[in-house]
Design a protein around this motif. Structure first.
Motif, PDB file in Angstrom:
ATOM      1  N   UNK A  25       0.842  -1.195   0.000  1.00  0.00           N
ATOM      2  CA  UNK A  25       0.000   0.000   0.000  1.00  0.00           C
ATOM      3  C   UNK A  25       0.878   1.245   0.000  1.00  0.00           C
ATOM      4  N   UNK A  26       0.439   2.246  -0.749  1.00  0.00           N
ATOM      5  CA  UNK A  26       1.126   3.532  -0.753  1.00  0.00           C
ATOM      6  C   UNK A  26       0.084   4.635  -0.871  1.00  0.00           C
ATOM      7  N   UNK A  27       0.547   5.878  -0.909  1.00  0.00           N
ATOM      8  CA  UNK A  27      -0.373   7.011  -0.873  1.00  0.00           C
ATOM      9  C   UNK A  27      -0.999   7.345  -2.223  1.00  0.00           C
ATOM     10  N   UNK A  28      -0.451   6.757  -3.306  1.00  0.00           N
ATOM     11  CA  UNK A  28      -0.996   7.070  -4.629  1.00  0.00           C
ATOM     12  C   UNK A  28      -0.974   5.827  -5.516  1.00  0.00           C
ATOM     13  N   UNK A  29      -1.838   5.833  -6.501  1.00  0.00           N
ATOM     14  CA  UNK A  29      -1.894   4.709  -7.438  1.00  0.00           C
ATOM     15  C   UNK A  29      -0.557   4.568  -8.166  1.00  0.00           C
ATOM     16  N   UNK A  30      -0.033   3.352  -8.190  1.00  0.00           N
ATOM     17  CA  UNK A  30       1.243   3.112  -8.833  1.00  0.00           C
ATOM     18  C   UNK A  30       2.447   3.442  -7.979  1.00  0.00           C
ATOM     19  N   UNK A  31       2.213   3.861  -6.751  1.00  0.00           N
ATOM     20  CA  UNK A  31       3.313   4.291  -5.886  1.00  0.00           C
ATOM     21  C   UNK A  31       4.252   3.182  -5.463  1.00  0.00           C
ATOM     22  N   UNK A  32       3.800   1.943  -5.522  1.00  0.00           N
ATOM     23  CA  UNK A  32       4.646   0.824  -5.088  1.00  0.00           C
ATOM     24  C   UNK A  32       5.202   0.039  -6.272  1.00  0.00           C
ATOM     25  N   UNK A  33       5.225   0.651  -7.445  1.00  0.00           N
ATOM     26  CA  UNK A  33       5.655  -0.082  -8.645  1.00  0.00           C
ATOM     27  C   UNK A  33       7.062  -0.663  -8.491  1.00  0.00           C
ATOM     28  N   UNK A  34       7.989   0.118  -7.939  1.00  0.00           N
ATOM     29  CA  UNK A  34       9.357  -0.368  -7.766  1.00  0.00           C
ATOM     30  C   UNK A  34       9.395  -1.558  -6.813  1.00  0.00           C
ATOM     31  N   UNK A  35       8.643  -1.479  -5.726  1.00  0.00           N
ATOM     32  CA  UNK A  35       8.593  -2.589  -4.778  1.00  0.00           C
ATOM     33  C   UNK A  35       8.015  -3.829  -5.434  1.00  0.00           C
ATOM     34  N   UNK A  36       6.966  -3.655  -6.211  1.00  0.00           N
ATOM     35  CA  UNK A  36       6.360  -4.780  -6.926  1.00  0.00           C
ATOM     36  C   UNK A  36       7.377  -5.432  -7.861  1.00  0.00           C
ATOM     37  N   UNK A  37       8.142  -4.615  -8.569  1.00  0.00           N
ATOM     38  CA  UNK A  37       9.151  -5.152  -9.487  1.00  0.00           C
ATOM     39  C   UNK A  37      10.185  -5.988  -8.739  1.00  0.00           C
ATOM     40  N   UNK A  38      10.622  -5.489  -7.598  1.00  0.00           N
ATOM     41  CA  UNK A  38      11.615  -6.221  -6.806  1.00  0.00           C
ATOM     42  C   UNK A  38      11.065  -7.579  -6.354  1.00  0.00           C
ATOM     43  N   UNK A  39       9.798  -7.615  -6.001  1.00  0.00           N
ATOM     44  CA  UNK A  39       9.171  -8.861  -5.554  1.00  0.00           C
ATOM     45  C   UNK A  39       8.987  -9.823  -6.716  1.00  0.00           C
ATOM     46  N   UNK A  40       8.510  -9.307  -7.847  1.00  0.00           N
ATOM     47  CA  UNK A  40       8.288 -10.162  -9.011  1.00  0.00           C
ATOM     48  C   UNK A  40       9.594 -10.729  -9.557  1.00  0.00           C
ATOM     49  N   UNK A  41      10.665  -9.971  -9.451  1.00  0.00           N
ATOM     50  CA  UNK A  41      11.969 -10.437  -9.932  1.00  0.00           C
ATOM     51  C   UNK A  41      12.432 -11.695  -9.199  1.00  0.00           C
ATOM     52  N   UNK A  42      11.985 -11.860  -7.965  1.00  0.00           N
ATOM     53  CA  UNK A  42      12.381 -13.030  -7.194  1.00  0.00           C
ATOM     54  C   UNK A  42      11.275 -14.092  -7.175  1.00  0.00           C
ATOM     55  N   UNK A  43      10.290 -13.936  -8.048  1.00  0.00           N
ATOM     56  CA  UNK A  43       9.237 -14.933  -8.153  1.00  0.00           C
ATOM     57  C   UNK A  43       8.164 -14.838  -7.094  1.00  0.00           C
ATOM     58  N   UNK A  44       8.057 -13.696  -6.428  1.00  0.00           N
ATOM     59  CA  UNK A  44       7.068 -13.529  -5.376  1.00  0.00           C
ATOM     60  C   UNK A  44       5.690 -13.173  -5.896  1.00  0.00           C
ATOM     61  N   UNK A  45       4.735 -13.159  -4.975  1.00  0.00           N
ATOM     62  CA  UNK A  45       3.341 -12.825  -5.294  1.00  0.00           C
ATOM     63  C   UNK A  45       3.009 -11.484  -4.659  1.00  0.00           C
ATOM     64  N   UNK A  46       2.514 -10.550  -5.459  1.00  0.00           N
ATOM     65  CA  UNK A  46       2.278  -9.205  -4.939  1.00  0.00           C
ATOM     66  C   UNK A  46       1.086  -8.559  -5.627  1.00  0.00           C
ATOM     67  N   UNK A  47       0.339  -7.789  -4.855  1.00  0.00           N
ATOM     68  CA  UNK A  47      -0.707  -6.920  -5.375  1.00  0.00           C
ATOM     69  C   UNK A  47      -0.553  -5.570  -4.682  1.00  0.00           C
ATOM     70  N   UNK A  48      -1.259  -4.563  -5.187  1.00  0.00           N
ATOM     71  CA  UNK A  48      -1.105  -3.231  -4.614  1.00  0.00           C
ATOM     72  C   UNK A  48      -2.445  -2.542  -4.420  1.00  0.00           C
ATOM     73  N   UNK A  49      -2.468  -1.665  -3.429  1.00  0.00           N
ATOM     74  CA  UNK A  49      -3.619  -0.804  -3.158  1.00  0.00           C
ATOM     75  C   UNK A  49      -3.060   0.567  -2.790  1.00  0.00           C
TER      76      UNK A  49
END
Length: 255
Positions: A41-65
């Motif tokens: 979760x972050x304060x704006x839409x798309x605000x966690x894009x970098x974090x999501x990328x880091x998680x996906x790069x290691x094969x993790x599961x992530x969603x954002x709000x």
């Protein structure tokens, strides 16, 4: 032999606010590495894009709000959006926060109110909404991010200090009510970590040296050094830990 599942958070769903950078990003990546399903979760839409990328790069599961944590209605919507991501939340980490520095005699009241809304009021709102679902499920973990300013007064940060003292109290209050529901509510009080919130301190040579002299390790903490404490509080290893404020401070309080 140690039970291998004792510290496991595999397949647990964790919601982390303030996950766009710093401590929140480190916790999100750390839980994903441990096998958890992460909602950033972050304060704006798309605000966690970098974090999501880091998680996906290691094969993790992530969603954002997202939500402006000073906006009551937005916080309510974000909490329900988060619950809808995977149908449940097992671990809630209230990390989102803000800081504003002014001498107390000159502190703008609207700034004071904003800090309290973001750091304290939103944490209660989210905990209440998610906590209701945890009560229904019969289990849950809530981890609030406190501060060294949950113990001391600080300088030019009266709103932040008030909010972090209150977070410590809220942690204990919720633990008292929800322990019997098999929900553990605890907090982590980070010491002096190298994040955006402490940039002003690190940029001030005098204050930087004052702080470093008091830390027995002689160094600022790095956000990834909080992951172990959070995994412990989010796992079954902490099932009999409740209402506790866990300082992760390099020994700062020991001085």
């Amino acid at each position: 032999m140690l039970d291998s599942d004792l510290f496991s958070v595999k397949d647990q769903v964790v919601l982390i606010t303030g996950a766009s950078r710093g401590i929140g990003q480190a916790l999100a990546v750390g839980f994903a590495k441990a096998g958890a399903k992460v909602i950033c979760a972050s304060s704006r839409e798309g605000g966690t894009r970098k974090t999501e990328e880091l998680i996906l790069q290691q094969g993790g599961t992530v969603k954002s709000v997202y939500a402006d944590l000073s906006d009551h209605a937005a916080v309510v919507k974000m909490s329900h959006d988060a619950l809808a991501c995977f149908g449940k939340i097992d671990i809630l980490i209230n990390n989102g926060g803000t800081i504003s520095r002014f001498p107390a005699a000159e502190y703008p009241f609207d700034e004071f109110q904003k800090v309290i809304d973001v750091n304290l009021n939103s944490a209660f709102q989210i905990s209440q909404i998610i906590g209701q679902k945890m009560i229904e499920a019969g289990h849950g973990k809530i981890i609030n991010i406190a501060s060294m300013l949950s113990y001391t007064g600080g300088l030019t940060v009266p709103a932040y200090t008030a909010s972090k003292h209150a977070i410590a109290g809220l942690t204990k209050a919720l633990a008292n009510e929800w322990a019997a529901k098999n929900i553990q509510v605890n907090a982590i009080a980070p010491g002096y970590f190298a994040t955006d919130n402490t940039q002003a301190l690190r940029d001030n040579p005098e204050r930087n040296q004052e702080i470093l002299k008091r830390i027995p390790t002689g160094a600022w903490g790095q956000p990834k050094q909080l992951v172990g404490a959070a995994i412990f509080l989010g796992s079954t290893a902490s099932d009999y830990v409740n209402g506790h404020i866990l300082a992760v401070d390099g020994g700062w309080l020991a001085r």
